[in-house]
Design a protein around this motif. Structure first.
Motif, PDB file in Angstrom:
ATOM      1  N   VAL A 112       5.554  -0.753   2.017  1.00  0.00           N
ATOM      2  CA  VAL A 112       4.820  -1.795   1.272  1.00  0.00           C
ATOM      3  C   VAL A 112       5.767  -2.916   0.867  1.00  0.00           C
ATOM      4  O   VAL A 112       5.406  -4.099   0.902  1.00  0.00           O
ATOM      5  CB  VAL A 112       4.123  -1.185   0.037  1.00  0.00           C
ATOM      6  CG1 VAL A 112       3.518  -2.271  -0.842  1.00  0.00           C
ATOM      7  CG2 VAL A 112       3.048  -0.203   0.473  1.00  0.00           C
ATOM      8  N   ARG A 113       6.987  -2.540   0.516  1.00  0.00           N
ATOM      9  CA  ARG A 113       7.961  -3.569   0.132  1.00  0.00           C
ATOM     10  C   ARG A 113       8.238  -4.505   1.318  1.00  0.00           C
ATOM     11  O   ARG A 113       8.303  -5.726   1.166  1.00  0.00           O
ATOM     12  CB  ARG A 113       9.250  -2.915  -0.357  1.00  0.00           C
ATOM     13  CG  ARG A 113      10.039  -3.821  -1.287  1.00  0.00           C
ATOM     14  CD  ARG A 113      11.076  -3.069  -2.072  1.00  0.00           C
ATOM     15  NE  ARG A 113      11.886  -2.204  -1.252  1.00  0.00           N
ATOM     16  CZ  ARG A 113      12.118  -0.919  -1.504  1.00  0.00           C
ATOM     17  NH1 ARG A 113      11.587  -0.360  -2.564  1.00  0.00           N
ATOM     18  NH2 ARG A 113      12.875  -0.193  -0.722  1.00  0.00           N
ATOM     19  N   ALA A 114       8.353  -3.921   2.496  1.00  0.00           N
ATOM     20  CA  ALA A 114       8.593  -4.744   3.691  1.00  0.00           C
ATOM     21  C   ALA A 114       7.409  -5.677   3.946  1.00  0.00           C
ATOM     22  O   ALA A 114       7.590  -6.862   4.255  1.00  0.00           O
ATOM     23  CB  ALA A 114       8.832  -3.837   4.901  1.00  0.00           C
TER      24      ALA A 114
ATOM     25  N   LEU B  17      -1.277  -6.515  -2.118  1.00  0.00           N
ATOM     26  CA  LEU B  17      -0.742  -5.428  -1.292  1.00  0.00           C
ATOM     27  C   LEU B  17      -0.297  -4.258  -2.171  1.00  0.00           C
ATOM     28  O   LEU B  17      -0.571  -3.083  -1.880  1.00  0.00           O
ATOM     29  CB  LEU B  17       0.449  -5.930  -0.456  1.00  0.00           C
ATOM     30  CG  LEU B  17       0.221  -7.203   0.369  1.00  0.00           C
ATOM     31  CD1 LEU B  17       1.499  -7.574   1.132  1.00  0.00           C
ATOM     32  CD2 LEU B  17      -0.920  -7.001   1.350  1.00  0.00           C
ATOM     33  N   VAL B  18       0.385  -4.607  -3.256  1.00  0.00           N
ATOM     34  CA  VAL B  18       0.861  -3.559  -4.177  1.00  0.00           C
ATOM     35  C   VAL B  18      -0.338  -2.864  -4.834  1.00  0.00           C
ATOM     36  O   VAL B  18      -0.368  -1.631  -4.965  1.00  0.00           O
ATOM     37  CB  VAL B  18       1.797  -4.171  -5.245  1.00  0.00           C
ATOM     38  CG1 VAL B  18       2.317  -3.106  -6.182  1.00  0.00           C
ATOM     39  CG2 VAL B  18       2.955  -4.897  -4.576  1.00  0.00           C
ATOM     40  N   ASP B  19      -1.334  -3.676  -5.214  1.00  0.00           N
ATOM     41  CA  ASP B  19      -2.543  -3.105  -5.828  1.00  0.00           C
ATOM     42  C   ASP B  19      -3.210  -2.094  -4.890  1.00  0.00           C
ATOM     43  O   ASP B  19      -3.646  -1.025  -5.317  1.00  0.00           O
ATOM     44  CB  ASP B  19      -3.553  -4.214  -6.162  1.00  0.00           C
ATOM     45  CG  ASP B  19      -3.132  -5.033  -7.373  1.00  0.00           C
ATOM     46  OD1 ASP B  19      -2.293  -4.546  -8.150  1.00  0.00           O
ATOM     47  OD2 ASP B  19      -3.633  -6.164  -7.529  1.00  0.00           O
ATOM     48  N   LYS B  20      -3.303  -2.471  -3.609  1.00  0.00           N
ATOM     49  CA  LYS B  20      -3.972  -1.582  -2.645  1.00  0.00           C
ATOM     50  C   LYS B  20      -3.183  -0.279  -2.469  1.00  0.00           C
ATOM     51  O   LYS B  20      -3.776   0.803  -2.371  1.00  0.00           O
ATOM     52  CB  LYS B  20      -4.134  -2.316  -1.305  1.00  0.00           C
ATOM     53  CG  LYS B  20      -4.917  -1.589  -0.243  1.00  0.00           C
ATOM     54  CD  LYS B  20      -6.276  -1.124  -0.695  1.00  0.00           C
ATOM     55  CE  LYS B  20      -7.265  -2.221  -0.943  1.00  0.00           C
ATOM     56  NZ  LYS B  20      -8.592  -1.700  -1.395  1.00  0.00           N
ATOM     57  N   ALA B  21      -1.845  -0.391  -2.439  1.00  0.00           N
ATOM     58  CA  ALA B  21      -1.020   0.816  -2.300  1.00  0.00           C
ATOM     59  C   ALA B  21      -1.196   1.726  -3.515  1.00  0.00           C
ATOM     60  O   ALA B  21      -1.355   2.945  -3.380  1.00  0.00           O
ATOM     61  CB  ALA B  21       0.452   0.414  -2.146  1.00  0.00           C
ATOM     62  N   ILE B  22      -1.192   1.142  -4.694  1.00  0.00           N
ATOM     63  CA  ILE B  22      -1.369   1.933  -5.925  1.00  0.00           C
ATOM     64  C   ILE B  22      -2.755   2.593  -5.935  1.00  0.00           C
ATOM     65  O   ILE B  22      -2.903   3.756  -6.314  1.00  0.00           O
ATOM     66  CB  ILE B  22      -1.164   1.034  -7.164  1.00  0.00           C
ATOM     67  CG1 ILE B  22       0.313   0.645  -7.278  1.00  0.00           C
ATOM     68  CG2 ILE B  22      -1.634   1.735  -8.426  1.00  0.00           C
ATOM     69  CD1 ILE B  22       0.609  -0.371  -8.368  1.00  0.00           C
TER      70      ILE B  22
END
Lengths: 222, 216
Positions: free
Chosen positions: A41-43, A58-63
């Motif tokens: 996700v960081r990439a 993107l971070v929201d979706k991963a969480i």
């Protein structure tokens, strides 16, 4: 020596915001997703930032995936999908003649795409959003209408009709609530939208054009 | 001791029947009930005339001093009822705008843009979420506004056992969410539009407007 120091300082100035953003992403993902997902996700977030896209979705979706107990592969796939939607939205918004779309507008466009709208429809909606209508608000309204079940092209037509004949920006924001109340009375979403379009057309354009929310339009290309 | 006497024994206790009128098999029970009734001390209690004065003296001695009452008022949790009046909101926004124009207080730092946190706070809207979930033991609300933490925003039962509710302040913008029933079942809000979540389920969507407090 002083030139080398100056170069180092310049490099630090360029890299500092990116490092801070990376640390932010990393901090948000710690304990919420497996480490391998966090790396991926960081990439993807770095790639988004490099293209002027917001990384928060993107971070929201991963969480969200981590909270729902989804497999790591599926989380990364969903994050990639969100990145694709952001990319497509940004491109469509630029075609709609907003030179540098802000994160809010891109997110709103990505939401509209996720509900089933196409890039050309996003571009049309952005073009319609002359002051006092903000592109982000227009796209959010359109996405919400489509999510309610109004066919995408009918959504664009209803928004166009409302913007052409509306008396205030609030009229646009009220559309999803009006469709919902019609659906609650037994109409289909398409019937509700058609009824609203007829009512808006019958009301006609106010003298002097739409009013309200002035000065909130986005910067446009000359 | 018997806790549920036969109806005929109850009539005996009410004085409607005599012990001899009870059937033979109930006479022992009737005698026991009468015995218990007789054992009660039915004399009137006579209170001493000084009792009132003694009680009031004790109450006054334990009454809190003004400073203690003030401390209790400050520290004790209590229910607050907030009612937003449009004219007060307008005055508050005007005051906030004045503060911003005059340079803003030191404590109101903000991360990006020119709008301070005051404006962000004023653009929060209170939203009430309701779910009908018969048989649920616990219900949580998870979404983009609480980092999808299913324990961060629990719902409480509202009157009817099957109706769960929570009210929270959401910042202006668009939010996706779902209810989590009994910690494992993700349920969309039947009263809101929904979108594919990318994981094979759906998320409910709510968009909260700015100063007008409009919910899309």
């Amino acid at each position: 020596m002083s030139r080398r120091f100056g170069l180092l300082l310049s490099a630090a100035a360029v890299c500092a915001p990116q490092l801070t953003a990376q640390q932010d992403v990393t901090a948000r993902l710690v304990g919420r997703v497996p480490p391998a997902v966090a790396v991926a996700v960081r990439a993807l977030a770095d790639s988004a930032a490099a293209r002027g896209l917001p990384a928060d979705p993107l971070v929201d979706k991963a969480i969200e995936g981590g909270a729902k107990g989804v497999s790591p592969e599926r989380v990364v796939a969903a994050v990639r999908l969100v990145l694709g939607e952001l990319d497509a939205a940004a491109a469509a918004i630029r075609i709609g003649r907003v030179a540098i779309p802000d994160g809010e507008t891109i997110e709103a466009g990505a939401f509209a795409i996720a509900t089933g709208m196409t890039g050309p429809q996003i571009s049309q909606l952005v073009q319609l959003s002359a002051t006092p209508y903000r592109p982000a608000a227009t796209l959010r309204v359109a996405g919400t209408l489509t999510a309610l079940g109004v066919p995408a092209q009918q959504t664009v037509d209803l928004v166009r009709q409302t913007i052409r004949n509306g008396r205030a920006g609030a009229d646009l924001l009220a559309l999803p609530g009006r469709v919902q109340s019609q659906v609650a009375r037994g109409a289909s979403p398409a019937q509700a939208a058609a009824g609203l379009a007829r009512a808006t057309a019958a009301r006609g354009a106010p003298p002097g054009g739409p009013k309200g929310n002035k000065g909130q339009g986005n910067p446009r290309r000359p | 001791m018997t806790t549920g006497y036969h109806p005929l024994v109850k009539r005996l206790l009410d004085g409607e029947l005599a012990l001899a009128e009870l059937p033979p098999e109930l006479q022992a029970e009737g005698a026991e009930a009468l015995g218990l009734l007789a054992a009660m001390d039915r004399r009137l209690v006579t209170l001493p005339p000084t009792l009132d004065a003694r009680v009031m003296a004790a109450v006054r001695a334990r009454a809190a001093s003004p400073s203690r009452r003030m401390l209790r008022w400050i520290t004790e949790p209590r229910e607050l009822h907030l009612r937003v009046r449009p004219w007060l909101l307008g005055a508050g926004l005007a005051a906030a705008a004045l503060v911003v124009l005059l340079g803003g207080p030191v404590g109101l730092s903000h991360r990006r843009g020119t709008l301070p946190n005051v404006a962000a706070a004023s653009e929060s809207v209170f939203v009430r979420f309701v779910l009908y979930a018969p048989g649920a033991k616990q219900v949580g609300l998870a979404g983009t506004f609480n980092q999808w933490d299913q324990s961060a925003t629990p719902l409480v039962r509202a009157g009817n056992d099957a109706v769960w509710t929570v009210t929270l302040a959401l910042p202006a913008g668009q939010h996706q969410y779902a209810f989590v029933v009994d910690g494992r079942r993700w349920v969309t809000d039947p009263a809101a539009p929904a979108v594919d979540d990318g994981f094979g389920r759906r998320n409910s969507v709510i968009a909260v407007g700015g100063a007008a407090g409009r919910v899309l």
